[in-house]
Design a protein around this motif. Structure first.
Motif: not given
Lengths: 325, 510
Positions: A217-246
């Motif tokens: 359980d702990r390994h899976i929960i942390y993995l989802y957490g890591i995945s969330g963190m990387i997703t945050g980074l991807a979100g920032l790259v996305l908004i920065s590239r687009l310059g706008m967001v919907r």
């Protein structure tokens, strides 16, 4: 009964076929083939500028595919990462537009996405439910929150925070560097850390992992957490590239990341698959898109082609299994 | 053939409905059935007895078309067959109730009974009323009190078993094969099954009946065949009334000495590991035992006796009602396998493919998975890992194409060695091994025995669960016999005999 299967070893008689039988091998061949055809039809395809262009276009998808690939190797998946990235972008934009410092906004959304990932992991592992349904539900929740904080309207950053999406180090756009770094870290994580190894074991056989004293359980929960963190980074790259967001800016990414991972040879069963394969899967999708643009295929036709690529690649990657039976 | 004759007159109809001649079936490493002859007359109840692995299950799988024999003939209605298919067997009228048959859990008893042979109205709609009426009639005819409208999964195990049997009887079998039908039953329910068997055989159906309980067999059988290690060792077709269970039990055991592995003696130390007051449920009797340093404690028990549940609950992988686990004087009672592993316990599961191995991962990674902390600083040292795995492979003679071969491609014996290597790398001191040689060939078995002996003489303690008599007898320093989740016998030294263990299985009191 099972003896025929256990005695059989993967054959490597013909080097060409053995290259084909490995997912990365055949992906490389397909990528080369598509590149050759595209270059013949339009020599501009092979220019450095165009190659950087392809890489930049696939960077957000590529980063998210690493999340998806790691989760799938552990026998999980998260189809809320697309809308999670969209929510991150939306929240960041609102914070910046309301005058908060960009640094604070970056930290806030990174923490938020990590927490959202942890919540997904917590629900899935503690309730022993199917990740598909849980993350589908969460995906709607994130989309709904994005709609609320945006009032359903697109928001432009008005030229702020361009650095991540547009800046270059030498000739190389920063987005590409971020993507390569994420890929390299994911690769190291998978291959060289005990954590990555155990994730792999959990995907291979959850019950055996549990009986081997792994805190599943702990390994899976942390993995989802890591995945969330990387997703945050991807979100920032996305908004920065687009310059706008919907509110729906990230919506398409999750299933595309799933497709890219599967093209790369990662399976729903978990326990195996290579991140290099997932990387190549993303690259193939990007090159296909780009090649069709350069050749002048209509965007409607492009959609059909991409769908067909996903189907064909999945069928090809399964040919080995069909023969065994 | 269809004439309904009485039980007594079965022998007057000399023509057998099925006959097998010199049936042989082997699996890699074992001969499951050797030159087996068998016949069944109409209306006859023919019982097969023997220990686990004696060949009973193989035989009924051949009868029902699941396995094809390597050689020999099956004669049915003067037609000769080399083998049957499942469709052919059903077409002929051979119907089998297996121990672990599964019905559809969330539909009713009646629907389950007629599943696959639905009663239709105008060929489209299920005729539910007739389905329920027929099912009820069927149950009443065989004297079973069963609510046919109840959802199957809500039934108790005994009623589920009745449903399975009724489903088979609804097919009007010519030959009915029952594989240990009474395992989940109390005495009263067992009598109900025996009555069904008598009733069915009275209509001319031949019954092949497999059971462990010898008294039950004596009540119902017209003929008894005793199997041991794939061979027919005795047949009783007359004077069945005078037959007694002691004789049958004797015939089931009594193997030649060559079959036993000869373990080298070594010195055994003090008690290091104790299980106290272990109760799986509030109603069960407490289980207590201890293991010495360097000792191999055999836990003998048949499938379903609760032996694996006991192992799992000691390891913290199964909820228990009460119990303490003590290691070197300290209470270490593990709440989960994580704690058990931390305290030096290892659990080698019965089904290594299902829950012991990571089939899609290579050999070296399977070996190191529980001991990764000893080969990493900040990152895993892959070179170190390969050296360690290579060492185990040569020391334990694991046959593999290489370190990065996925373990799914290894043979059963080598897979078992990988599992053992995994726990040795962790340096576990108490090894709980569940059916360690199940499904592996004779040579690999000997190698596993040698390995266990070596480990025990090096001071490891081994708790070995097994239903294989020769294994238990030759490997164990002491034996506890488990029956119905309770210890029914504790044996040591010269008392560890097939006879005594069997008596423990059956609950005898001698």
């Amino acid at each position: 009964m099972t003896d025929n299967k256990t005695r059989m070893k993967p054959s490597a008689a013909n080097p060409f076929f053995s290259l084909l039988s490995s997912q990365t091998g055949y992906l490389i061949l397909v990528i080369i083939a598509v590149s050759v055809i595209a270059t013949i039809l339009n020599p501009r395809f092979l220019s450095a500028r165009n190659i950087f262009n392809v890489m930049q276009q696939i960077s957000v998808l590529g980063i998210l595919t690493m999340c998806m690939a790691l989760l799938m190797i552990s026998g999980n998946l998260d189809i809320s990462i697309g809308n999670m990235a969209g929510l991150v972008g939306m929240l960041f934009t609102r914070m910046v537009l309301s005058g908060r410092p960009q640094g604070i906004a970056v930290i806030t959304v990174m923490i938020l996405s990590t927490v959202l990932g942890l919540i997904n992991g917590l629900i899935i592992s503690k309730s022993k439910t199917t990740p598909l349904i849980i993350t589908l539900g969460m995906s709607y929740v994130y989309y709904g929150i994005s709609l609320i904080i945006s009032n359903g309207r697109p928001h432009s950053l008005g030229g702020q925070f361009e650095f991540l999406g547009r800046a270059k180090i030498g000739p190389v756009p920063i987005t590409i560097i971020i993507y390569i770094v994420v890929f390299a870290l994911a690769y190291l994580f998978r291959k060289y850390t005990t954590y990555g190894r155990r994730i792999n074991a959990i995907g291979g056989n959850k019950e055996a992992a549990f009986l081997s004293g792994i805190n599943v359980d702990r390994h899976i929960i942390y993995l989802y957490g890591i995945s969330g963190m990387i997703t945050g980074l991807a979100g920032l790259v996305l908004i920065s590239r687009l310059g706008m967001v919907r509110a729906d800016s990230g919506s398409n990414y999750a299933l595309q990341a799933l497709a890219a991972a599967i093209i790369g040879g990662i399976t729903f069963e978990g326990g195996r698959g290579s991140l290099v394969g997932a990387f190549l899967g993303v690259l193939l999708l990007g090159i296909m898109y780009n090649a069709m643009n350069i050749i002048g295929v209509s965007s409607y036709m492009q959609t059909i082609f991409l769908g067909a690529v996903i189907v064909i690649a999945t069928v090809i990657s399964n040919i080995g299994k069909i023969k065994k039976q | 053939m269809a004439a309904a004759t009485g039980v007594e007159s079965y022998s007057e109809m000399k023509e057998p409905i099925i006959q097998t001649i010199n049936i042989t079936k082997s699996f890699p490493g074992t001969i499951a059935l050797a030159q087996f002859n068998f016949e069944l007359l109409p209306g006859e109840v023919h019982c097969l007895i023997g220990e686990n692995g004696a060949g009973k299950s193989t035989f009924i799988k051949i009868l029902s078309g699941v396995y094809s024999p390597d050689s020999g003939e099956i004669i049915i209605d003067n037609k000769r067959y080399d083998s049957l298919s499942t469709q052919l067997a059903r077409g002929i009228g051979i119907h089998t109730v297996y121990q672990d048959d599964v019905l559809v859990p969330h539909i009713s008893v009646a629907e389950n009974i007629y599943l696959g042979s639905e009663i239709m109205r105008k060929r489209i709609f299920m005729n539910y009323r007739t389905v329920y009426e027929n099912a009820e009639e069927l149950a009443r005819h065989y004297g079973i009190d069963l609510d046919v409208k109840e959802v199957y999964e809500n039934l108790n195990p005994a009623d589920q078993q009745f449903t399975k049997i009724l489903k088979t009887l609804a097919q009007s079998p010519k030959i009915l094969v029952l594989d240990e039908p009474t395992q989940v039953f109390s005495i009263n329910e067992t009598d109900l099954i025996l009555n069904i068997v008598k009733k069915v055989s009275a209509t001319g159906t031949g019954v092949v009946y497999i059971a462990h309980d010898l008294d039950e067999i004596i009540k119902v059988a017209h003929r008894v065949t005793v199997l041991r290690d794939g061979k027919k060792v005795a047949g009783h077709d007359e004077g069945i009334n005078k037959l007694d269970s002691t004789l049958l039990a004797k015939e089931m055991v009594g193997r030649p000495v060559e079959l036993f592995y000869k373990k080298k003696k070594h010195t055994i130390g003090d008690i290091v590991f104790e299980v106290k007051n272990l109760r799986l449920a509030s109603t069960s009797k407490p289980i207590e035992f201890s293991v010495r340093k360097g000792e191999i404690l055999g836990i003998a028990g048949l499938k379903g006796s609760g032996r694996s549940a006991i192992a799992r609950s000691i390891f913290g992988a199964l909820d228990r009602y009460s119990g303490q686990v003590i290691y070197e004087g300290n209470d270490i009672t593990p709440k989960n396998p994580i704690e058990a592993v931390r305290h030096g316990l290892a659990y080698l599961t019965e089904d290594k493919k299902a829950n012991g191995l990571f089939l899609s991962m290579p050999v070296d990674q399977n070996i190191t998975i529980v001991g990764l902390s000893s080969i990493h600083r900040s990152l895993i040292k892959l070179k170190r890992e390969q050296d360690i795995a290579g060492n185990f492979i040569s020391r334990m003679k694991i046959k593999t194409a290489g370190l990065n071969q996925e373990v799914q491609y290894l043979s059963g014996g080598n897979q078992q060695k990988v599992v053992i290597a995994k726990w040795l790398f962790r340096d576990a001191n108490i090894l709980i091994v569940d059916e360690p040689t199940h499904g592996i060939d004779v040579n690999a078995k000997t190698e596993v025995y040698e390995l266990f002996t070596e480990l025990a003489s090096a001071g490891k303690s081994i708790i070995m669960i097994s239903s294989e008599m020769p294994e238990i007898i030759s490997m164990s320093d002491r034996v506890i016999v488990i029956r119905n989740c309770e210890i029914s016998k504790v044996l040591s030294g010269d008392d560890i005999t097939e006879h005594n263990i069997l008596a423990g299985y059956l609950g005898g009191t001698d």
